[in-house]
Enzyme design. Sequence first.
Site, PDB file in Angstrom:
ATOM      1  N   GLU A  77     -22.200 -63.061  19.815  1.00  0.00           N
ATOM      2  CA  GLU A  77     -22.271 -63.230  21.262  1.00  0.00           C
ATOM      3  C   GLU A  77     -23.113 -64.458  21.562  1.00  0.00           C
ATOM      4  O   GLU A  77     -24.263 -64.561  21.126  1.00  0.00           O
ATOM      5  CB  GLU A  77     -22.867 -61.999  21.956  1.00  0.00           C
ATOM      6  N   ASP A 129     -30.022 -73.192  19.839  1.00  0.00           N
ATOM      7  CA  ASP A 129     -28.813 -73.764  20.430  1.00  0.00           C
ATOM      8  C   ASP A 129     -27.585 -73.242  19.682  1.00  0.00           C
ATOM      9  O   ASP A 129     -27.454 -73.424  18.471  1.00  0.00           O
ATOM     10  CB  ASP A 129     -28.905 -75.289  20.324  1.00  0.00           C
ATOM     11  N   ASP A 152     -23.315 -70.141  32.035  1.00  0.00           N
ATOM     12  CA  ASP A 152     -23.547 -71.024  33.177  1.00  0.00           C
ATOM     13  C   ASP A 152     -22.245 -71.769  33.496  1.00  0.00           C
ATOM     14  O   ASP A 152     -21.703 -72.451  32.634  1.00  0.00           O
ATOM     15  CB  ASP A 152     -24.650 -72.028  32.828  1.00  0.00           C
ATOM     16  N   PHE A 225     -25.392 -60.079  35.135  1.00  0.00           N
ATOM     17  CA  PHE A 225     -24.789 -61.202  35.835  1.00  0.00           C
ATOM     18  C   PHE A 225     -23.481 -60.794  36.510  1.00  0.00           C
ATOM     19  O   PHE A 225     -23.122 -61.322  37.557  1.00  0.00           O
ATOM     20  CB  PHE A 225     -24.557 -62.364  34.869  1.00  0.00           C
TER      21      PHE A 225
END
Length: 244
Positions: A77, A129, A152, A225
Site C-alpha cells: 500500500e 519515498d 494527493d 479520507f
Amino acid sequence: MSEENLTAKNEEPLPEGLQRENIIRREVKTYVLRIGRMTDAQERSYNELSPVWCIPFENKKLNFVDIFGNTNPIIIEIGFGMGDVTAKLAQENPNINYIGIEVHKPGVGKLLSEIKKRDLKNLYIIEHDALEVLEQMIGDNSVNGFHIFFPDPWPKKRHHKRRLLQRPRTNLLAQKLAPEGYLYFVTDWFEYAEFALEELNQTENLENKYDGFAEPQEWRGQTKFERKGLNADRSITEIFFVKK
C-alpha cells in the site's frame, strides 16, 4: 574545475524521453512533508515499535521470505495515511503479507499502535519515498497487488507532474507486479480518476478489469479520507487494473 563540474562536462546528455522519465520518477516528489504533531500515544508507539515493524530503506532488494517467514502473496500500500484500512485488511487476511509505505510520522506511529493492538504478524512499514523504495528495494514481478487509496490529487495543473499515477511511474508499478497481480486505485477527485485511467490504459502490460471505472470493492473498507470526501459531497471513483 570542481569534480562535480568535470563529471557534468564529460557526461553525454540523456535523450529527451529519458530526461523526462528521470525528472518525473526521481526529482519530482509525489508528496510534501506536512508538519503534523504526533500525539503522545503515536510518539510512544513510534519510538517503541519502529525498530521491530519498520523496515529501513536500503539500496538492496528485499527478501520477502526472510521478512515474513512464508511465501504468501505480497500487497504493497502506497501512502496509507493513518493506516485504518491497512490494519483492517491485514487482520482480516492473515494469509496475505502487507507492506505499507508512508512518509508522515503521525500515520506511521498510529499504524504501529494498531499492529501491536491487533497482534499483527503480516504487516510491516517502510517510512520512505515510495518510488525510491520500488526502484531500490522491490524486485521485478514480485508484488501481487498495489493499493493506492486517496493519494494527493494535486488538482492545480502546474502540480499534475507530482501525481503518482502517470507514466512513467505507472510503468514502474507494472514492472514490479507479478503476472495477474493488480493495481487498485481509489480517489474522491474525479478529474484525477479520468487522468489516471488514461495513463493506465496506455501503460504496457496492464489491462483494465472493467470497462472504464471499477465497481466498488466491498472488501476494502472506508478510510478517513474517504469519509472526508463524502462529507464534502465528492463521489468516490475506483480503478482496477491487472498485469497481463
